[in-house]
Design an enzyme around this catalytic site. Structure first.
Site, mmCIF file in Angstrom:
data_model
loop_
_atom_site.group_PDB
_atom_site.id
_atom_site.type_symbol
_atom_site.label_atom_id
_atom_site.label_comp_id
_atom_site.label_asym_id
_atom_site.label_seq_id
_atom_site.Cartn_x
_atom_site.Cartn_y
_atom_site.Cartn_z
ATOM 1 N N ASP A 292 40.920 30.541 122.242
ATOM 2 C CA ASP A 292 41.057 29.986 121.569
ATOM 3 C C ASP A 292 40.005 31.313 120.451
ATOM 4 O O ASP A 292 39.502 32.616 120.402
ATOM 5 C CB ASP A 292 39.637 28.962 120.784
ATOM 6 C CG ASP A 292 39.973 27.976 119.968
ATOM 7 O OD1 ASP A 292 40.986 28.227 118.769
ATOM 8 O OD2 ASP A 292 38.551 26.983 119.149
ATOM 9 N N HIS A 293 40.881 30.902 118.556
ATOM 10 C CA HIS A 293 40.298 32.116 118.252
ATOM 11 C C HIS A 293 38.480 31.459 116.995
ATOM 12 O O HIS A 293 38.136 30.533 116.984
ATOM 13 C CB HIS A 293 40.327 32.275 116.912
ATOM 14 C CG HIS A 293 42.036 32.746 117.086
ATOM 15 N ND1 HIS A 293 43.566 32.113 116.335
ATOM 16 C CD2 HIS A 293 42.315 33.829 117.623
ATOM 17 C CE1 HIS A 293 43.714 32.689 116.756
ATOM 18 N NE2 HIS A 293 43.646 33.636 117.504
ATOM 19 N N TYR A 468 40.158 25.878 115.878
ATOM 20 C CA TYR A 468 40.980 25.117 115.465
ATOM 21 C C TYR A 468 42.361 25.375 116.890
ATOM 22 O O TYR A 468 43.558 24.304 116.480
ATOM 23 C CB TYR A 468 41.096 23.981 114.988
ATOM 24 C CG TYR A 468 40.210 24.120 113.348
ATOM 25 C CD1 TYR A 468 39.148 23.104 113.910
ATOM 26 C CD2 TYR A 468 40.241 24.600 112.915
ATOM 27 C CE1 TYR A 468 38.487 22.764 113.023
ATOM 28 C CE2 TYR A 468 39.100 24.171 111.374
ATOM 29 C CZ TYR A 468 38.166 23.733 111.987
ATOM 30 O OH TYR A 468 36.501 23.649 110.664
ATOM 31 N N HIS A 469 42.106 26.744 117.462
ATOM 32 C CA HIS A 469 43.596 26.693 118.095
ATOM 33 C C HIS A 469 43.234 27.040 119.901
ATOM 34 O O HIS A 469 44.070 28.313 120.396
ATOM 35 C CB HIS A 469 43.541 28.067 117.793
ATOM 36 C CG HIS A 469 44.028 28.543 115.527
ATOM 37 N ND1 HIS A 469 43.750 29.761 115.118
ATOM 38 C CD2 HIS A 469 44.467 27.093 115.349
ATOM 39 C CE1 HIS A 469 44.153 29.267 114.012
ATOM 40 N NE2 HIS A 469 44.128 27.665 113.464
ATOM 41 N N PRO A 470 42.590 25.487 119.668
ATOM 42 C CA PRO A 470 42.681 26.260 121.487
ATOM 43 C C PRO A 470 43.872 26.043 121.823
ATOM 44 O O PRO A 470 45.084 25.453 121.958
ATOM 45 C CB PRO A 470 41.968 24.825 121.698
ATOM 46 C CG PRO A 470 42.762 23.591 120.459
ATOM 47 C CD PRO A 470 42.144 25.018 119.224
#
Length: 531
Positions: A292-293, A468-470
């Protein structure tokens, strides 16, 4: 008597909506889409500005991370959508696709056939761009992509400040080159959010061969031997068994998909046994490789009320609402995260390793610091585009209703911290350039006391959060940790695929919604070819 379909799609997020629309194009095919959340009726979903109000609350699962041992042992809110449209219904609507080399790397990582040259047509098939056309843009796709009609004055100042710092202006982050600064294109159409539910699903809900079930909690995937034959779910207090004659397609996202597999007995045998679940298929990679980011925000108070924060005041809020209702214009057409940049933290890199998001407001999202009450502010966020840290999604117990244990393991790799700190330094420098400086009163986070490298590292650990980038928790490939093959079929099982962000072999260097929709577009071709 079970309900019977050809395809059952589990998860009505970005990927699920695409697949439901594409697979039901064949009138002889019976398609069922199952979603845990409700229909996308909440008015906040459809106003571009609504994003800021949906990072917690009833449209999310209420997830948090486990304490992050490389980030001050903090428990970080982890927004995952629980509503039709999934992330595309509650995200910041930023439309970026990543760098072409991201997809070429996927191919090197074992995802044969997923190079940029091979996936590009699926991006174009999805895209309905109102401004750009040509070989890199689609204009007829279901996913509306538009320019922000009236960027906030602070966003324009941000874009000029980036140029003063030395980052060139870039009008199109999905064009010939990614690096540069400018105003994001967003997934809207006619100044309303164009989620996958709006763009793909809504126009086809009348098809007699398409069944949509919302408010349905999926308990497990049903297997006969090594073949998936259906799912068991609860809706309105009733337990329903639905049979899939062709395939079960899992599209519950990078947290939901591994959770569902694990609770159905598919995953690392030792973990399943430790929580008391019978092993259907021992597959070590399920729930592993979470990537994730990790975004780090800087927050400034501005001298006047020029940012979107002034609309927190009830009178201005009413005015903005009227302007939108009557004229389809004004601040409600803003996605808040209006400006952005792709740039270099490590000067030796040949492609950007940092992404920036400029928010024309302060404290817009859950867990982000804000400015003193009654004042206005702006936020500049940055993250490392290709982090090396990897985490996991595991089960708390055998009870499907228990939320999973989400451990992104942020900053576990020292390179991630090093580049993240460069992002904070560059953010602060951008904020000091003349175009922004004339508006900025005080930089509150980080304050003047944060100067040295170790203080900046401390700041990143203390204030960083999910972007919010899993991704990557059921990764595609052929190595022992791969969960699906390049056709998205689960290794060692039949009648089941995973088609969402969890199958990415590694995280793309951008926001992830466009890439997820591309994956689903491509998956629909694989699946239709096999029916």
């Amino acid at each position: 008597m079970a309900d019977a379909f050809d395809y059952i799609i589990v998860g009505g997020g970005s990927a699920g909506c695409v697949l439901a629309a594409r697979l039901s194009e064949d009138p002889t095919t019976r398609v069922c889409l199952i979603e845990a959340g409700d229909r996308d009726k909440n008015p906040l979903i459809h106003m571009p500005v609504g994003f800021a109000k949906m990072t917690t609350g009833p449209l999310t699962w209420g997830l948090e991370t486990v304490p992050q041992k490389h980030a001050m042992n903090r428990v970080i809110p982890y927004a995952q959508a629980k509503v039709l449209g999934g992330g595309s219904s509650i995200n910041a609507e930023v439309y970026t696709r990543g760098h072409p080399t991201d997809y070429d790397r996927w191919e090197q990582e074992g995802a044969a056939g997923w190079s940029f040259a091979q996936v590009q047509k699926y991006f174009l098939r999805a895209e309905g761009n109102t401004s750009y056309s040509g070989p890199l843009h689609g204009t007829e796709g279901p996913l509306g992509v538009s320019n922000i009609p009236e960027p906030n004055v602070m966003t324009k100042a941000f874009a000029r400040s980036c140029q003063e710092y030395g980052i060139p202006y870039n009008p199109d982050f999905n064009g010939e080159r990614q690096e540069g600064a400018g105003i994001y294109q967003i997934t809207t159409r006619n100044n309303r959010r164009c989620s996958a539910a709006v763009g793909y699903l809504k126009p086809v809900l009348g098809r007699p061969n398409l069944t949509l079930v919302t408010g349905a909690f999926v308990l497990r995937i049903v297997f006969e031997g090594k073949r998936a034959v259906g799912i068991e779910y609860v809706v309105d207090g009733r337990t329903v068994l639905a049979r899939a004659d062709a395939e079960v397609i899992v599209t519950a996202g990078a947290i939901g998909s591994p959770k569902l597999l694990l609770q159905s007995g598919v995953g690392p045998a030792d973990h399943l046994q430790s929580v008391g679940i019978d092993v259907v298929h021992d597959l070590g990679g399920v729930g592993q490789n979470l990537s994730d980011h990790f975004g780090v925000d800087i927050v400034a108070e501005i001298k006047n009320r020029d940012s979107l924060d002034k609309y927190n005041d009830f009178r201005w809020m009413v005015w903005a609402g009227l302007q939108y209702a009557l004229f389809n214009s004004g601040p409600v057409t803003s996605n808040v995260v209006e400006g952005g940049a792709f740039w270099f933290g490590d000067k030796k890199e040949t492609r950007p390793d940092l992404q920036f998001h400029f928010l024309a407001g302060a404290g817009a999202e859950a867990g982000v610091p804000s400015v003193p009450k009654g004042t206005s502010g702006v936020t500049l966020n940055s993250y490392v585009l290709r982090p090396k840290s990897r985490g996991s999604v595991t089960l708390r117990s055998a009870n499907p209703r228990d939320l999973p244990l989400v451990d992104p393991n942020f900053l576990s790799d020292p390179d991630d911290l090093r580049i993240a700190v460069e992002g904070v330094k560059i953010s602060c420098e951008i904020m000091r350039q003349p175009s922004l400086q004339k508006y900025v009163k005080t930089l509150h986070f980080p304050d003047a006391g944060v100067k040295t490298q170790s203080e900046l590292e401390d700041y990143a650990r203390r204030f960083g959060r999910t972007s919010y980038h899993p991704t990557c928790t059921c990764k595609m490939g052929v190595d022992p940790m791969a969960v699906v093959d390049p056709n998205l079929r689960i290794h060692g099982l039949e009648g089941i695929r995973i088609c969402d962000s969890s199958v990415m072999p590694s995280l793309v260097g951008s926001n992830t919604n466009a890439a997820t929709i591309m994956i689903a577009e491509r998956a629909s071709d694989f699946i239709r070819g096999n029916h």
